[in-house]
Design an enzyme around this catalytic site. Structure first.
Site, PDB file in Angstrom:
ATOM      1  N   ARG A  31     -31.908 -12.282 -48.210  1.00  0.00           N
ATOM      2  CA  ARG A  31     -30.988 -11.312 -47.628  1.00  0.00           C
ATOM      3  C   ARG A  31     -31.519 -10.742 -46.300  1.00  0.00           C
ATOM      4  O   ARG A  31     -30.775 -10.552 -45.339  1.00  0.00           O
ATOM      5  CB  ARG A  31     -30.816 -10.185 -48.646  1.00  0.00           C
ATOM      6  N   LEU A  34     -26.490  -3.733 -46.900  1.00  0.00           N
ATOM      7  CA  LEU A  34     -27.290  -4.119 -45.732  1.00  0.00           C
ATOM      8  C   LEU A  34     -28.735  -3.682 -45.942  1.00  0.00           C
ATOM      9  O   LEU A  34     -28.997  -2.572 -46.411  1.00  0.00           O
ATOM     10  CB  LEU A  34     -26.725  -3.471 -44.468  1.00  0.00           C
ATOM     11  N   ASN A  68     -19.126   3.026 -42.253  1.00  0.00           N
ATOM     12  CA  ASN A  68     -18.380   2.308 -43.281  1.00  0.00           C
ATOM     13  C   ASN A  68     -17.131   3.105 -43.639  1.00  0.00           C
ATOM     14  O   ASN A  68     -17.119   4.330 -43.540  1.00  0.00           O
ATOM     15  CB  ASN A  68     -19.268   2.171 -44.532  1.00  0.00           C
ATOM     16  N   HIS A  85     -14.450   3.688 -46.915  1.00  0.00           N
ATOM     17  CA  HIS A  85     -14.455   3.472 -48.369  1.00  0.00           C
ATOM     18  C   HIS A  85     -13.251   4.174 -49.005  1.00  0.00           C
ATOM     19  O   HIS A  85     -12.926   5.301 -48.626  1.00  0.00           O
ATOM     20  CB  HIS A  85     -15.762   3.998 -48.970  1.00  0.00           C
ATOM     21  N   ASP A 107     -26.472   3.950 -45.005  1.00  0.00           N
ATOM     22  CA  ASP A 107     -27.906   3.782 -45.268  1.00  0.00           C
ATOM     23  C   ASP A 107     -28.050   2.623 -46.253  1.00  0.00           C
ATOM     24  O   ASP A 107     -27.103   1.870 -46.463  1.00  0.00           O
ATOM     25  CB  ASP A 107     -28.535   5.097 -45.736  1.00  0.00           C
ATOM     26  N   GLY A 123     -28.153   2.588 -49.425  1.00  0.00           N
ATOM     27  CA  GLY A 123     -27.517   2.753 -50.733  1.00  0.00           C
ATOM     28  C   GLY A 123     -26.116   2.165 -50.781  1.00  0.00           C
ATOM     29  O   GLY A 123     -25.598   1.654 -49.786  1.00  0.00           O
TER      30      GLY A 123
HETATM   31  C1  GAR Z   1     -10.796  -1.041 -47.630  1.00  0.00           C
HETATM   32  O1  GAR Z   1      -9.967  -0.290 -48.482  1.00  0.00           O
HETATM   33  C2  GAR Z   1     -12.188  -0.434 -47.570  1.00  0.00           C
HETATM   34  O2  GAR Z   1     -12.173   0.954 -47.719  1.00  0.00           O
HETATM   35  C3  GAR Z   1     -12.847  -1.092 -48.762  1.00  0.00           C
HETATM   36  O3  GAR Z   1     -12.404  -2.414 -48.724  1.00  0.00           O
HETATM   37  C4  GAR Z   1     -11.061  -2.447 -48.198  1.00  0.00           C
HETATM   38  C5  GAR Z   1     -10.998  -3.503 -47.137  1.00  0.00           C
HETATM   39  O4  GAR Z   1      -9.689  -3.778 -46.746  1.00  0.00           O
HETATM   40  N1  GAR Z   1     -14.267  -0.988 -48.693  1.00  0.00           N
HETATM   41  C6  GAR Z   1     -15.038  -0.786 -49.759  1.00  0.00           C
HETATM   42  O5  GAR Z   1     -14.622  -0.735 -50.896  1.00  0.00           O
HETATM   43  C7  GAR Z   1     -16.526  -0.614 -49.447  1.00  0.00           C
HETATM   44  N2  GAR Z   1     -17.243  -0.258 -50.618  1.00  0.00           N
HETATM   45  P1  GAR Z   1      -9.385  -4.639 -45.435  1.00  0.00           P
HETATM   46  O6  GAR Z   1     -10.215  -5.923 -45.522  1.00  0.00           O
HETATM   47  O7  GAR Z   1      -7.923  -4.905 -45.506  1.00  0.00           O
HETATM   48  O8  GAR Z   1      -9.759  -3.798 -44.249  1.00  0.00           O
END
Ligand code: GAR
Length: 177
Positions: free
Chosen positions: A54, A82, A96, A98, A130, A132
């Protein structure tokens, strides 16, 4: 200049592009991610299987983004953790998005877990990254109602419509600093 990491559909990448933000590079951990096709800029895949580990993958991906002139990295549905090999190259410059009100419901199945928990309110969060899982200081958060009739698909669509506004707003602010 912005680099975007993606693993899936790429609707958040599209929102950044539609907002006219200076996206110069898009990278993915999956060669077949539909998101890669949205990019008219440089795009590349860095699959874990092509590297010894990784850290080596992350170092190669960070090096490639650096070569494209990237100063700010946005994770837009990037579903791998990461390592410091990546994060140390972009100190306090990786964000990010979420689909929950972090620190509640981190991880890859946040939408399903929120529905299963029966909560009345979900949300969208943009935060600094970070090492986590979906941890790091929150930069912006917005609440989204959960309806009794929601399925994972309808709830995720409602959250994404907020993400598509919130993420470009925060990224624009970070670019202006
Ligand atoms: C989004 O809802 C984002 O918040 C989530 O993946 C989706 C991507 O959608 N991310 C996570 O869950 C990170 N832990 P997209 O590919 O259509 O932008």
């Amino acid at each position: 200049m912005i680099g975007v990491l993606v693993s899936g559909e790429g609707t958040n990448l599209q929102a950044l592009l539609d907002a006219g933000l200076p996206v110069v590079a898009v990278a993915s951990n999956k060669r077949d991610a539909p998101a890669l096709e949205r990019a008219s800029c440089a795009a590349a895949a860095f699959e874990l299987a092509d590297f010894p580990d990784r850290a080596a993958r992350d170092a190669a991906m960070a090096g490639w983004l650096g070569e494209q002139g990237v100063r700010l990295v946005v994770l837009a549905g990037y579903m791998h953790l990461l390592t410091p090999a990546f994060l140390d190259c972009f100190p306090r410059a990786v964000v990010n998005v979420h689909p929950s009100l972090l620190p509640e419901f981190p991880g890859a199945h946040a939408v399903e877990e929120q529905l299963a928990a029966g909560i009345a309110e979900s949300g969208a969060t943009v935060h600094l990254v970070d090492e986590g899982i979906d941890s790091g200081p929150v930069l912006a958060q917005e609440r989204v109602p959960v309806l009794p009739s929601d399925t994972p698909e309808t709830l995720h669509a409602r959250i994404k419509s907020v993400e598509h506004r919130l993420l470009p707003e925060v990224v624009r602010e970070l670019c202006a600093r």
